[in-house]
Design a protein around this motif. Structure first.
Motif, PDB file in Angstrom:
ATOM      1  N   GLN A 180       0.967  -1.294   0.039  1.00 35.82           N
ATOM      2  CA  GLN A 180      -0.021   0.194  -0.074  1.00 35.82           C
ATOM      3  C   GLN A 180       0.719   1.128   0.008  1.00 35.82           C
ATOM      4  O   GLN A 180       0.861   2.103  -0.683  1.00 35.82           O
ATOM      5  CB  GLN A 180      -0.758  -0.009   1.294  1.00 35.82           C
ATOM      6  N   GLU A 234      -6.998   4.306   2.153  1.00 35.14           N
ATOM      7  CA  GLU A 234      -8.180   4.062   2.911  1.00 35.14           C
ATOM      8  C   GLU A 234      -9.284   5.165   2.828  1.00 35.14           C
ATOM      9  O   GLU A 234      -9.557   5.637   3.972  1.00 35.14           O
ATOM     10  CB  GLU A 234      -7.926   3.360   4.333  1.00 35.14           C
ATOM     11  N   LYS A 246     -17.125   1.542   1.070  1.00 35.64           N
ATOM     12  CA  LYS A 246     -15.837   0.748   0.906  1.00 35.64           C
ATOM     13  C   LYS A 246     -14.710   1.704   1.068  1.00 35.64           C
ATOM     14  O   LYS A 246     -14.873   2.978   0.824  1.00 35.64           O
ATOM     15  CB  LYS A 246     -16.009   0.301  -0.487  1.00 35.64           C
ATOM     16  N   PRO A 302     -11.082   1.924  -0.524  1.00 42.53           N
ATOM     17  CA  PRO A 302      -9.885   1.392  -1.386  1.00 42.53           C
ATOM     18  C   PRO A 302      -8.527   1.701  -0.557  1.00 42.53           C
ATOM     19  O   PRO A 302      -8.391   2.708   0.104  1.00 42.53           O
ATOM     20  CB  PRO A 302     -10.010   2.336  -2.551  1.00 42.53           C
ATOM     21  N   ASP A 303      -7.822   0.849  -0.725  1.00 38.88           N
ATOM     22  CA  ASP A 303      -6.530   0.829   0.102  1.00 38.88           C
ATOM     23  C   ASP A 303      -5.518   2.117  -0.162  1.00 38.88           C
ATOM     24  O   ASP A 303      -4.896   2.599   0.592  1.00 38.88           O
ATOM     25  CB  ASP A 303      -5.447  -0.503  -0.241  1.00 38.88           C
ATOM     26  N   CYS A 326      -8.898   4.027  -8.070  1.00 41.25           N
ATOM     27  CA  CYS A 326      -8.917   3.386  -6.815  1.00 41.25           C
ATOM     28  C   CYS A 326      -7.916   2.292  -7.037  1.00 41.25           C
ATOM     29  O   CYS A 326      -8.065   1.397  -7.965  1.00 41.25           O
ATOM     30  CB  CYS A 326     -10.619   2.954  -6.641  1.00 41.25           C
ATOM     31  N   GLU A 386      -6.842  -1.521  -4.841  1.00 40.62           N
ATOM     32  CA  GLU A 386      -7.187  -2.402  -3.897  1.00 40.62           C
ATOM     33  C   GLU A 386      -5.727  -3.360  -3.963  1.00 40.62           C
ATOM     34  O   GLU A 386      -5.405  -3.714  -4.962  1.00 40.62           O
ATOM     35  CB  GLU A 386      -8.308  -3.251  -4.197  1.00 40.62           C
ATOM     36  N   ASN A 397      -8.965 -12.005   0.504  1.00 41.81           N
ATOM     37  CA  ASN A 397      -9.632 -11.526  -0.643  1.00 41.81           C
ATOM     38  C   ASN A 397     -10.093 -12.494  -1.617  1.00 41.81           C
ATOM     39  O   ASN A 397      -9.208 -13.443  -1.628  1.00 41.81           O
ATOM     40  CB  ASN A 397      -8.970 -10.221  -1.307  1.00 41.81           C
ATOM     41  N   MET A 401     -13.060  -8.549  -5.374  1.00 38.84           N
ATOM     42  CA  MET A 401     -12.419  -7.443  -6.374  1.00 38.84           C
ATOM     43  C   MET A 401     -13.301  -7.116  -7.422  1.00 38.84           C
ATOM     44  O   MET A 401     -13.261  -6.199  -7.698  1.00 38.84           O
ATOM     45  CB  MET A 401     -11.133  -8.085  -6.786  1.00 38.84           C
ATOM     46  N   LYS A 424     -15.944  -5.075  -6.168  1.00 35.51           N
ATOM     47  CA  LYS A 424     -15.302  -3.731  -5.914  1.00 35.51           C
ATOM     48  C   LYS A 424     -14.991  -2.889  -7.182  1.00 35.51           C
ATOM     49  O   LYS A 424     -15.131  -1.551  -7.151  1.00 35.51           O
ATOM     50  CB  LYS A 424     -14.287  -3.803  -4.830  1.00 35.51           C
ATOM     51  N   VAL A 430      -5.525  -3.365  -9.212  1.00 42.28           N
ATOM     52  CA  VAL A 430      -5.548  -4.598  -8.271  1.00 42.28           C
ATOM     53  C   VAL A 430      -3.979  -4.961  -8.048  1.00 42.28           C
ATOM     54  O   VAL A 430      -3.263  -5.303  -9.056  1.00 42.28           O
ATOM     55  CB  VAL A 430      -6.396  -5.589  -8.572  1.00 42.28           C
TER      56      VAL A 430
END
Length: 168
Positions: A52, A71, A81, A83-84, A110, A112, A118, A123, A126, A140
């Protein structure tokens, strides 16, 4: 005629209650809600946090004109939600603030980071939710740091940040 709140607005109101609850403020977990408004907690590993942080640093390098917080809470039709990592331009950031907190408008990007808990189906959901509320891309990050970029379809590189590496 009375107005009817949208699902995202209902999730915003519930999120206000959650963030005001002193017993939930300092949890060491990522906090989201599902479509029924139930709280979903996701613990992080150090490896997840490292990935992250690496994405944030690279966004600051390759897309310095934007803002890349971790986040960031987004009210979607199926819950709040976070997202990281997200990336937003100054103009989008202003538009997002106007929709409330949490925002009902997604940032342009965004991101993740996949965790052991997960699933690919999660995913996909999201990605769909973020795109539905305005994200132009969803990235992702896999467990080994490989990045998959999605717009309408999966792409080889980001259209918004074309020089961004495909691995962190």
């Amino acid at each position: 005629m009375p107005t009817v709140a949208t699902p995202a607005q209902e999730h915003q109101e519930q999120w206000d209650e959650i963030t005001a609850d002193p017993t939930l403020r300092d949890l060491p977990y990522k906090v989201e809600t599902n479509a029924q408004g139930q709280i979903v907690l996701s613990p992080h590993t150090n490896h997840h946090s490292d990935l992250q942080g690496a994405v944030q640093e690279l966004l600051r390098t390759y897309a310095p004109d934007g803002h890349a917080p971790p986040e960031y809470a987004l009210a979607t039709p199926r819950g709040v939600k976070a997202p990281d990592v997200v990336w937003m331009s100054p103009g989008r950031r202003k538009e997002m603030r106007e929709t409330g907190d949490p925002s009902t408008l997604a940032p342009e990007i965004c991101v993740e980071v996949m965790s052991e808990s997960n699933t690919e189906e999660e995913m996909q959901e999201k990605r769909s939710l973020y795109r539905e509320i305005g994200a132009e891309e969803v990235w992702v990050v896999g467990p080994e740091g490989e990045i998959r970029f999605f717009g309408d379809e999966e792409r080889q590189a980001s259209a918004l940040v074309p020089d961004f590496p495909t691995e962190v």
